[in-house]
Design an enzyme around this catalytic site. Structure first.
Site, PDB file in Angstrom:
ATOM      1  N   GLN A  17      30.242  -3.534  80.810  1.00  0.00           N
ATOM      2  CA  GLN A  17      30.416  -2.740  82.045  1.00  0.00           C
ATOM      3  C   GLN A  17      29.324  -1.816  82.121  1.00  0.00           C
ATOM      4  O   GLN A  17      28.972  -1.255  81.210  1.00  0.00           O
ATOM      5  CB  GLN A  17      31.779  -1.807  81.637  1.00  0.00           C
ATOM      6  CG  GLN A  17      32.399  -0.869  82.479  1.00  0.00           C
ATOM      7  CD  GLN A  17      32.769  -1.609  83.713  1.00  0.00           C
ATOM      8  OE1 GLN A  17      33.535  -2.590  83.684  1.00  0.00           O
ATOM      9  NE2 GLN A  17      32.480  -0.765  84.975  1.00  0.00           N
ATOM     10  N   ASP A  24      30.299 -11.851  85.731  1.00  0.00           N
ATOM     11  CA  ASP A  24      29.804 -10.986  86.649  1.00  0.00           C
ATOM     12  C   ASP A  24      28.581 -11.266  87.544  1.00  0.00           C
ATOM     13  O   ASP A  24      28.387 -10.672  88.494  1.00  0.00           O
ATOM     14  CB  ASP A  24      29.369  -9.611  85.904  1.00  0.00           C
ATOM     15  CG  ASP A  24      30.076  -8.449  86.306  1.00  0.00           C
ATOM     16  OD1 ASP A  24      31.043  -8.381  86.795  1.00  0.00           O
ATOM     17  OD2 ASP A  24      29.928  -7.370  85.581  1.00  0.00           O
ATOM     18  N   LYS A  82      40.956  -4.080  84.663  1.00  0.00           N
ATOM     19  CA  LYS A  82      40.653  -5.449  84.412  1.00  0.00           C
ATOM     20  C   LYS A  82      41.297  -6.130  83.601  1.00  0.00           C
ATOM     21  O   LYS A  82      41.804  -7.375  83.519  1.00  0.00           O
ATOM     22  CB  LYS A  82      39.227  -5.640  84.185  1.00  0.00           C
ATOM     23  CG  LYS A  82      38.064  -5.437  85.505  1.00  0.00           C
ATOM     24  CD  LYS A  82      36.655  -5.040  84.940  1.00  0.00           C
ATOM     25  CE  LYS A  82      35.790  -4.473  86.217  1.00  0.00           C
ATOM     26  NZ  LYS A  82      34.621  -4.211  85.756  1.00  0.00           N
TER      27      LYS A  82
END
Ligand code: NAD
Length: 288
Positions: free
Chosen positions: A97, A123, A53
């Protein structure tokens, strides 16, 4: 029939070019989109995802930083990090994460995700973002389902009035996927681990999204000839290679469109994360 393969790598390059253009436009206003990735613990798969990412973000001109925390980090400390990033004007997107380390309970994890400023929720996992998706309002949509929709759109797969089956009901993939298909006027069935006769449900579908985490679960004789099949699954085969939730060799003989693993949904997920970060920056500026 031999399925048309949906090349996620090529399409992700197109999405990244779009993001780059937006980043250039933002630069004219003196804005560099910033992404902060919070990585707690040393889960090997998470380390790889986060590295990818950050690398892809840097390539399109996004300022990506990773905040690494030890596996023993407390929920309170994690919350403190999120609050600091919320207050940081150079950060437009925050990503915590998952999975969080074992020492963080599910309830604590939920509190941490809720603490993210919804305007930075790239997200799309904050309850506010999920609620906006349900209500059909503009918010942030989870990256994997967004990527799947783009794959279907890019190949002109008709959705309106068609039957779609989503296998999997997670908050990160299955549920938002079902809502996006519904918004595109498909007739949507969500299947899961308690579904009776999954094969029969899948056989009815013009569009199949497999997001389960079971290697090669979807067999060739489950698929309606000509159906579009998107394989979200990422599993390690016995030989250590990556395999999806779809039996590629069988299904490619029956489906009209099929996305491979690797090289399908995975690159699209990262591309849509970058899309969301650039969107967050543009929204703050009032341009999107
Ligand atoms: P999850 O474990 O949260 O959810 C799996 C879902 O599958 C559950 O809703 C469960 O009810 C259902 N399920 C389990 N066994 C089943 C069965 N035998 N029949 C029907 N349904 C069954 O997983 P997730 O986070 O949604 O991820 C699903 C898969 O997608 C995993 O392989 C994951 O690695 C992968 N994934 C890929 C990407 C990507 O970018 N390509 C992103 C997210 C997840």
């Amino acid at each position: 029939m031999t399925a048309q393969i949906i090349d996620g790598r090529a399409l992700a390059r197109t999405v990244r070019r779009e993001v780059e253009q937006r980043v250039v436009a933002l630069a004219a206003d003196g804005v560099v989109p910033g992404l902060a990735v919070v990585l707690a613990g040393d889960d090997p798969a998470s380390q790889v995802y986060v590295r990818n990412k950050a690398k892809m973000a840097a390539r399109v001109g996004i300022d990506a930083r990773t905040i690494r925390l030890p596996a023993e980090v407390s929920a309170g400390d994690l919350l403190g990090v999120v609050e600091r990033l919320n207050a940081d004007d150079t950060v437009h997107g925050i990503l915590v994460q998952l999975p969080l380390p074992a020492g963080i309970s599910a309830a604590e994890a939920s509190t941490i995700l809720r603490a993210i400023d919804p305007a930075k929720d790239v997200d799309g996992l904050h309850p506010a973002s999920l609620g906006q998706l349900v209500a059909g309002e503009a918010g942030f949509v989870a990256c994997t389902p967004s990527g799947c929709m783009r794959m279907l759109r890019a190949h002109g797969v008709p959705l309106e009035g068609r039957r779609a089956v989503v296998i999997g009901r997670s908050t990160i993939v299955g549920k938002p996927m079902a809502l996006l298909l519904l918004a595109a006027n498909a007739t949507v069935t969500v299947c899961h681990s308690r579904t009776v006769d999954l094969a029969a449900r899948v056989r009815e579908a013009d569009v199949v999204i497999a997001a389960v985490g079971r290697p090669r679960l979807v067999r060739g004789d489950w698929v309606k000839p000509g159906a579009a099949v998107i394989d979200v699954g990422i599993n390690r085969g016995d030989d250590g290679k990556l395999v999806g939730d779809v039996h590629f060799d069988e299904v490619s003989q029956v489906a009209g469109h099929l996305s491979p693993v690797p090289g399908g949904v995975g690159p699209m997920t990262i591309a849509y994360l970058l899309h969301n970060v650039s969107l967050a920056a543009a929204r703050r500026l009032g341009g999107a």
